[in-house]
Design a protein around this motif. Structure first.
Motif, PDB file in Angstrom:
ATOM      1  N   ILE A 155      50.354  34.132  40.421  1.00 43.78           N
ATOM      2  CA  ILE A 155      50.323  34.652  41.789  1.00 43.78           C
ATOM      3  C   ILE A 155      50.155  33.486  42.753  1.00 43.78           C
ATOM      4  O   ILE A 155      49.449  32.512  42.455  1.00 43.78           O
ATOM      5  N   VAL A 156      50.879  33.557  43.885  1.00 42.30           N
ATOM      6  CA  VAL A 156      50.767  32.550  44.949  1.00 42.30           C
ATOM      7  C   VAL A 156      50.216  33.271  46.172  1.00 42.30           C
ATOM      8  O   VAL A 156      50.706  34.344  46.544  1.00 42.30           O
ATOM      9  N   LEU A 157      49.196  32.677  46.791  1.00 41.98           N
ATOM     10  CA  LEU A 157      48.525  33.341  47.904  1.00 41.98           C
ATOM     11  C   LEU A 157      48.971  32.759  49.243  1.00 41.98           C
ATOM     12  O   LEU A 157      49.156  31.541  49.378  1.00 41.98           O
ATOM     13  N   GLY A 158      49.095  33.615  50.235  1.00 46.28           N
ATOM     14  CA  GLY A 158      49.254  33.148  51.609  1.00 46.28           C
ATOM     15  C   GLY A 158      47.956  32.498  52.054  1.00 46.28           C
ATOM     16  O   GLY A 158      46.883  32.820  51.517  1.00 46.28           O
ATOM     17  N   THR A 159      48.048  31.594  53.025  1.00 43.51           N
ATOM     18  CA  THR A 159      46.862  30.806  53.378  1.00 43.51           C
ATOM     19  C   THR A 159      45.698  31.668  53.861  1.00 43.51           C
ATOM     20  O   THR A 159      44.538  31.408  53.583  1.00 43.51           O
ATOM     21  N   LYS A 160      46.027  32.755  54.563  1.00 40.66           N
ATOM     22  CA  LYS A 160      44.967  33.613  55.090  1.00 40.66           C
ATOM     23  C   LYS A 160      44.278  34.390  53.955  1.00 40.66           C
ATOM     24  O   LYS A 160      43.048  34.527  53.933  1.00 40.66           O
ATOM     25  N   VAL A 161      45.111  34.859  53.018  1.00 39.21           N
ATOM     26  CA  VAL A 161      44.559  35.596  51.872  1.00 39.21           C
ATOM     27  C   VAL A 161      43.617  34.681  51.083  1.00 39.21           C
ATOM     28  O   VAL A 161      42.496  35.074  50.728  1.00 39.21           O
ATOM     29  N   ALA A 162      44.060  33.423  50.859  1.00 40.51           N
ATOM     30  CA  ALA A 162      43.240  32.464  50.125  1.00 40.51           C
ATOM     31  C   ALA A 162      41.924  32.235  50.844  1.00 40.51           C
ATOM     32  O   ALA A 162      40.852  32.221  50.229  1.00 40.51           O
ATOM     33  N   ARG A 163      42.012  32.097  52.161  1.00 42.33           N
ATOM     34  CA  ARG A 163      40.817  31.809  52.956  1.00 42.33           C
ATOM     35  C   ARG A 163      39.829  32.982  52.887  1.00 42.33           C
ATOM     36  O   ARG A 163      38.620  32.794  52.749  1.00 42.33           O
ATOM     37  N   GLU A 164      40.366  34.194  52.996  1.00 39.41           N
ATOM     38  CA  GLU A 164      39.489  35.361  53.054  1.00 39.41           C
ATOM     39  C   GLU A 164      38.841  35.676  51.698  1.00 39.41           C
ATOM     40  O   GLU A 164      37.685  36.072  51.634  1.00 39.41           O
ATOM     41  N   LEU A 165      39.624  35.507  50.630  1.00 39.94           N
ATOM     42  CA  LEU A 165      39.085  35.885  49.318  1.00 39.94           C
ATOM     43  C   LEU A 165      38.233  34.779  48.710  1.00 39.94           C
ATOM     44  O   LEU A 165      37.261  35.042  48.006  1.00 39.94           O
ATOM     45  N   PHE A 166      38.622  33.546  48.977  1.00 40.80           N
ATOM     46  CA  PHE A 166      37.914  32.399  48.364  1.00 40.80           C
ATOM     47  C   PHE A 166      37.275  31.578  49.467  1.00 40.80           C
ATOM     48  O   PHE A 166      37.739  30.484  49.792  1.00 40.80           O
ATOM     49  N   VAL A 167      36.219  32.105  50.091  1.00 38.28           N
ATOM     50  CA  VAL A 167      35.633  31.434  51.247  1.00 38.28           C
ATOM     51  C   VAL A 167      35.176  30.029  50.856  1.00 38.28           C
ATOM     52  O   VAL A 167      34.211  29.852  50.123  1.00 38.28           O
ATOM     53  N   GLY A 168      35.915  29.032  51.290  1.00 34.66           N
ATOM     54  CA  GLY A 168      35.483  27.643  51.092  1.00 34.66           C
ATOM     55  C   GLY A 168      35.733  27.088  49.698  1.00 34.66           C
ATOM     56  O   GLY A 168      35.584  25.895  49.483  1.00 34.66           O
ATOM     57  N   THR A 169      36.117  27.879  48.727  1.00 35.80           N
ATOM     58  CA  THR A 169      36.341  27.323  47.383  1.00 35.80           C
ATOM     59  C   THR A 169      37.828  27.333  47.071  1.00 35.80           C
ATOM     60  O   THR A 169      38.607  28.043  47.703  1.00 35.80           O
ATOM     61  N   SER A 170      38.223  26.508  46.072  1.00 36.13           N
ATOM     62  CA  SER A 170      39.632  26.434  45.724  1.00 36.13           C
ATOM     63  C   SER A 170      40.009  27.615  44.848  1.00 36.13           C
ATOM     64  O   SER A 170      39.357  27.886  43.830  1.00 36.13           O
ATOM     65  N   PRO A 171      41.078  28.313  45.200  1.00 39.29           N
ATOM     66  CA  PRO A 171      41.492  29.472  44.393  1.00 39.29           C
ATOM     67  C   PRO A 171      42.313  29.079  43.170  1.00 39.29           C
ATOM     68  O   PRO A 171      42.566  29.920  42.300  1.00 39.29           O
ATOM     69  N   LEU A 172      42.742  27.833  43.073  1.00 41.20           N
ATOM     70  CA  LEU A 172      43.669  27.445  42.005  1.00 41.20           C
ATOM     71  C   LEU A 172      43.046  27.691  40.633  1.00 41.20           C
ATOM     72  O   LEU A 172      41.900  27.299  40.369  1.00 41.20           O
ATOM     73  N   GLY A 173      43.814  28.360  39.776  1.00 39.73           N
ATOM     74  CA  GLY A 173      43.353  28.629  38.427  1.00 39.73           C
ATOM     75  C   GLY A 173      42.464  29.849  38.298  1.00 39.73           C
ATOM     76  O   GLY A 173      42.184  30.315  37.189  1.00 39.73           O
ATOM     77  N   LYS A 174      42.027  30.419  39.427  1.00 39.43           N
ATOM     78  CA  LYS A 174      41.159  31.604  39.377  1.00 39.43           C
ATOM     79  C   LYS A 174      41.986  32.848  39.056  1.00 39.43           C
ATOM     80  O   LYS A 174      43.193  32.876  39.214  1.00 39.43           O
ATOM     81  N   ILE A 175      41.289  33.865  38.570  1.00 37.13           N
ATOM     82  CA  ILE A 175      41.960  35.127  38.238  1.00 37.13           C
ATOM     83  C   ILE A 175      41.679  36.147  39.340  1.00 37.13           C
ATOM     84  O   ILE A 175      40.530  36.376  39.714  1.00 37.13           O
ATOM     85  N   VAL A 176      42.748  36.743  39.917  1.00 37.52           N
ATOM     86  CA  VAL A 176      42.571  37.829  40.885  1.00 37.52           C
ATOM     87  C   VAL A 176      43.176  39.090  40.289  1.00 37.52           C
ATOM     88  O   VAL A 176      43.970  39.033  39.347  1.00 37.52           O
ATOM     89  N   ARG A 177      42.763  40.258  40.826  1.00 32.57           N
ATOM     90  CA  ARG A 177      43.303  41.512  40.339  1.00 32.57           C
ATOM     91  C   ARG A 177      44.140  42.177  41.415  1.00 32.57           C
ATOM     92  O   ARG A 177      43.790  42.160  42.592  1.00 32.57           O
ATOM     93  N   VAL A 178      45.287  42.714  40.978  1.00 34.32           N
ATOM     94  CA  VAL A 178      46.120  43.536  41.864  1.00 34.32           C
ATOM     95  C   VAL A 178      46.146  44.899  41.203  1.00 34.32           C
ATOM     96  O   VAL A 178      46.774  45.061  40.154  1.00 34.32           O
ATOM     97  N   GLY A 179      45.451  45.859  41.796  1.00 35.17           N
ATOM     98  CA  GLY A 179      45.265  47.108  41.078  1.00 35.17           C
ATOM     99  C   GLY A 179      44.549  46.798  39.778  1.00 35.17           C
ATOM    100  O   GLY A 179      43.591  46.030  39.755  1.00 35.17           O
ATOM    101  N   PRO A 180      45.025  47.300  38.670  1.00 36.93           N
ATOM    102  CA  PRO A 180      44.367  47.029  37.395  1.00 36.93           C
ATOM    103  C   PRO A 180      44.858  45.744  36.736  1.00 36.93           C
ATOM    104  O   PRO A 180      44.341  45.358  35.687  1.00 36.93           O
ATOM    105  N   TYR A 181      45.829  45.082  37.337  1.00 41.26           N
ATOM    106  CA  TYR A 181      46.462  43.934  36.678  1.00 41.26           C
ATOM    107  C   TYR A 181      45.814  42.626  37.099  1.00 41.26           C
ATOM    108  O   TYR A 181      45.367  42.481  38.239  1.00 41.26           O
ATOM    109  N   ARG A 182      45.790  41.709  36.141  1.00 35.77           N
ATOM    110  CA  ARG A 182      45.150  40.419  36.392  1.00 35.77           C
ATOM    111  C   ARG A 182      46.207  39.336  36.585  1.00 35.77           C
ATOM    112  O   ARG A 182      47.187  39.279  35.856  1.00 35.77           O
TER     113      ARG A 182
END
Lengths: 399, 223
Positions: A155-182
Motif C-alpha cells: 500500500i502507498v499512502l497519500g501524504t495527508k493519510v500518512a501524517r494523520e495515521l502515523f503522527v510523527g513516525t515513519s509509516p514505511l514497513g508498517k502494517i495497516v488494515r483496510v477493512g479486514p485486510y492487512r
C-alpha cells in the motif's frame, strides 16, 4: 479645423464643468474596469483549468465501461462487458502509439493503523499510474512493477493519510488494515495538493487485482492510456475502440481523450467569460447613455455658443466634429481610467491568490480602449447632430 | 456690393404666418456706413440676419458681391460668414471659459489657421481695440465696454468686408457706448462696410445714411 485645435476646444469646454465631466468619465471607467477585470478572471479560470489538467498528465486517453447513449426499449438491453485488467494489458501491448496504461479501480474504505482510522478513497492500480498521473514519491517507492505484483498486499499512502495515521513516525514497513485486510506500507507520496477537486494527498494506492477482489468488483472503473504525443490522441482513441470491439464483440465502452475533456471545460469557461463581459457591457451601455445625457444638457445650455460658432463661420460639419470630439474625449478618458483601475484590481487579486493566473488577455485590453472610444462616438452623435441643427438666429437671440 | 431685391421673410408660427420682411429692396455700397433704425418687431433684426447670411430670404434675391446668397449651400454660407462678415452683438456673445485672446482666436480656429499665426493676429486685433493689457482676462473679469471691444476685435480678425452690429451699444453706459461707436467708425473709415442696427436715434444719427423700418417695410431714407 485642425485635430489638435478640435481637442483643445473640447478640453476647454469640458474643463468648464469639472463635476459633470468627472462623473461621466467615472461612469465609463466603471464599465471598462469591470470588462477588463472580469475577462481577466474568466481567462484566468480557463488557464487554471488547463494547468490542472496538464499537471494530471498530458496525452491521456481514458477508457470507461458502458456507453453513453440511449439504448432500446428493452429494460435489460445493452449488455455491457466488464472492462478488465486483460483489456488494459492488451491495449498496452497491441495498440500503436500507446506508451503505457494504468487500470484503475476505486472504492472508499477506512484505512486503520492501531486505534486510528481514516476513511479515504482507495485506488487499485498498477505501477505505471505514477507516471501517467505524474506523481512524486517522498519516501519508499510506489507500487511494484510487473504483472505478478498486481495482486500483492503493498500500500502507498497519500501524504495527508500518512501524517494523520502515523503522527510523527515513519509509516514505511508498517502494517495497516483496510477493512479486514492487512497491507504493508511501501511508500508515501510527495504532496501534490488538490487538482480539479480531487485531493491527491488524501488517498491510498493498492495493487489493482487486490483492489477488485476486496471491493468485490468484476469491472475496472477506468483504464488510463498514455499516448506518445498529442497528435496520437485521436488515432489511439480509434484503435482502442476497435480493439475493445473485437475483444468484447460489442461497442460497450466509452473512450474520451483528455484534450476533449479539456476542450469542453475550456469552451464552457470561454462562454462564462463572454457572459461576464456581456454583463459588464451593460454598465458600459449605461455609461454611454450617461454621456449622451450630459452632452444633450451641454448642447441645450450652450445654444448661444453654438449660434456664435455658426456666426463666426463654423460649418455644420465643424460643429458636429466639435461636439463629437467632446463626447469621445469623455468616453476615452473613462476608458483609460477604467483600464488602469481594472489592471490594478487584477494585480491586487493576484497578490491575494497567487496561484490563480488572472491576467487580462491583450485582445480585452485593446477592445476595452476601442469600445470606450466607440461609446463616445455612438452616444455623442445624437447630441452633436442636435447642435448642428440649431438655427443660429434662434440660438443667438433667445437668451 | 450688397443688393436686396424684393426680399420677403415669412415665418410660420403654429397656424399663423408672420411676415417679418415685406418686399425690402436695398443697396449698400462698399465702404458705406449705414444705420438701420426702427422699433422692436419692425424687422430690422431679421434684415440684419439675412444680410449676415445667418438666414435666407423666403422670396426675393440677396446679392453679396454679385453672388446670389439664396442659392448657396449651408457650407458655402458658413465660409462666406467666416471670410466676409463680422458680427457684433448687443450681448457680446463671448465664450466665458476663454480669455480675451481665446475669444478673438475663435473664428481663426474654424478657418484652420495655425496656432502661432492665430496668437499673433489676435494679439494685434486686441491691441487695435486698446486691450493689449487684458489679453488673458476672461469675460467675467472685463467691463461691459471692454467685452464689446473684445467682440469687435473678434469680428474684424478675419478681415471681413462687412461689419454688422446689432444694438452694439444697447448694453453699455454712455461713455463706453461712445468708445465703441468710435471704434466701429474707425474700422469703417479703414474701408469696411458698416451696418449698425439700433433703435437709439443718437447712435443712428452718427451715420451718414439712415434707413428706417416699420412693420417689415423700409420707410424712407434720410441724409
Amino acid at each position: 479645423m485642425r485635430p489638435g485645435d478640435l481637442l483643445g476646444f473640447a478640453f476647454a469646454a469640458l474643463s468648464g464643468h469639472r463635476l459633470r465631466t468627472g462623473l461621466s468619465v467615472a461612469g465609463v471607467a466603471v464599465g471598462i474596469s469591470a470588462v477588463v477585470a472580469l475577462t481577466a478572471l474568466g481567462e484566468g479560470a480557463r488557464q487554471y483549468v488547463v494547468q490542472e489538467f496538464t499537471s494530471l498528465g498530458s496525452n491521456l486517453v481514458i477508457v470507461m465501461p458502458g456507453r453513453v447513449e440511449t439504448t432500446g426499449a428493452m429494460p435489460y438491453g445493452g449488455v455491457t462487458h466488464d472492462l478488465t485488467i486483460e483489456d488494459a494489458v492488451a491495449i498496452e501491448q497491441r495498440v500503436a502509439g500507446v506508451v503505457r496504461t494504468a487500470p484503475v479501480s476505486v472504492a472508499t474504505e477506512t484505512v486503520r493503523f492501531g486505534d486510528r482510522g481514516r476513511s479515504v478513497p482507495i485506488i487499485g492500480t498498477s505501477a505505471d499510474y505514477r507516471f501517467v498521473r505524474q506523481l512524486q514519491v517522498a519516501a519508499g517507492r510506489f507500487l511494484p512493477e510487473g504483472s505478478s505484483h498486481l495482486a500483492g498486499n503493498e500500500i502507498v499512502l497519500g501524504t495527508k493519510v500518512a501524517r494523520e495515521l502515523f503522527v510523527g513516525t515513519s509509516p514505511l514497513g508498517k502494517i495497516v488494515r483496510v477493512g479486514p485486510y492487512r497491507f504493508r506500507v511501501v511508500g508515501v507520496l510527495a504532496p501534490k495538493g488538490r487538482s480539479l477537486g480531487f485531493d491527491f494527498d488524501d488517498l491510498v494506492f493498492i495493487p489493482v487485482r487486490t483492489g477488485m477482489r476486496i471491493f468485490n468488483r468484476s469491472s475496472l472503473f477506468r483504464i488510463l492510456v498514455e499516448t506518445s504525443s498529442t497528435a496520437e490522441l485521436a488515432p489511439v482513441r480509434r484503435r482502442v475502440l476497435a480493439l475493445l470491439r473485437e475483444r468484447h464483440r460489442a461497442d460497450d465502452v466509452t473512450v474520451v481523450t483528455q484534450d476533449a475533456v479539456l476542450d469542453a471545460f475550456s469552451s464552457i469557461l470561454a462562454v462564462l467569460t463572454l457572459a461576464l463581459v456581456g454583463i459588464a457591457s451593460v454598465s458600459l451601455a449605461v455609461a454611454g447613455v450617461g454621456i449622451m445625457n450630459v452632452m444633450l444638457v451641454s448642447v441645450a445650455e450652450r445654444r448661444p455658443e453654438i449660434g456664435l460658432l455658426k456666426a463666426v463661420g463654423a460649418t455644420d460639419r465643424q460643429v458636429l466634429a466639435a461636439f463629437l470630439t467632446e463626447a469621445v474625449v469623455l468616453s476615452s478618458a473613462g476608458g483609460l481610467l477604467g483600464l488602469l483601475a481594472g489592471l490594478g484590481a487584477i494585480r491586487a487579486f493576484v497578490r491575494i491568490y497567487p496561484t490563480f493566473p488572472a491576467s487580462p488577455p491583450p485582445w480585452a485590453v485593446a477592445a476595452a480602449l476601442g469600445v470606450s472610444v466607440l461609446v463616445g462616438a455612438v452616444f455623442g452623435v445624437v447630441p452633436a447632430r442636435r447642435a448642428t441643427r440649431l438655427d443660429p438666429v434662434a440660438a443667438l437671440t433667445r437668451r | 456690393m450688397i443688393r436686396l431685391e424684393e426680399v420677403w421673410r415669412i415665418y410660420r408660427v403654429g397656424e399663423s404666418e408672420v411676415q417679418a420682411l415685406k418686399g425690402v429692396s436695398l443697396e449698400i455700397r462698399r465702404g458705406e456706413h449705414l444705420s438701420l433704425m426702427g422699433p422692436s418687431g419692425s424687422g430690422k433684426s431679421t434684415l440684419m440676419h439675412i444680410l449676415g447670411c445667418l438666414d435666407r430670404p423666403t422670396r426675393g434675391r440677396y446679392l453679396f458681391e454679385g453672388r446670389d446668397v439664396g442659392t448657396l449651400s449651408d457650407e458655402e454660407r458658413s465660409l462666406l460668414r467666416q471670410r466676409e462678415i463680422g458680427f457684433v452683438f448687443q450681448f457680446f456673445h463671448l465664450l466665458p471659459r476663454l480669455d480675451a485672446l481665446g475669444n478673438v482666436e475663435l473664428p481663426m480656429l474654424f478657418a484652420g489657421i495655425p496656432r502661432g499665426e492665430r496668437r499673433r493676429r489676435a494679439r494685434e486685433a486686441l491691441d487695435a481695440v486698446g486691450l493689449s493689457d487684458r489679453l488673458d482676462h476672461r469675460p467675467d473679469q472685463l467691463s461691459g465696454g471692454q467685452r464689446q471691444r473684445v467682440a469687435i476685435a473678434r469680428a474684424v480678425v478675419m478681415e471681413p468686408s462687412l461689419l454688422l452690429a446689432d444694438e452694439p451699444t444697447g448694453n453699455l453706459d454712455r461713455s463706453s457706448a461712445g468708445e465703441v461707436m468710435e471704434l466701429l467708425e474707425a474700422l469703417n473709415r479703414a474701408g469696411r462696410t458698416l451696418v449698425v442696427v439700433t433703435h437709439d436715434p443718437e447712435v443712428a444719427s452718427r451715420a451718414p445714411r439712415v434707413v428706417r423700418m416699420s412693420d417689415g417695410e423700409l420707410l424712407e431714407e434720410e441724409g
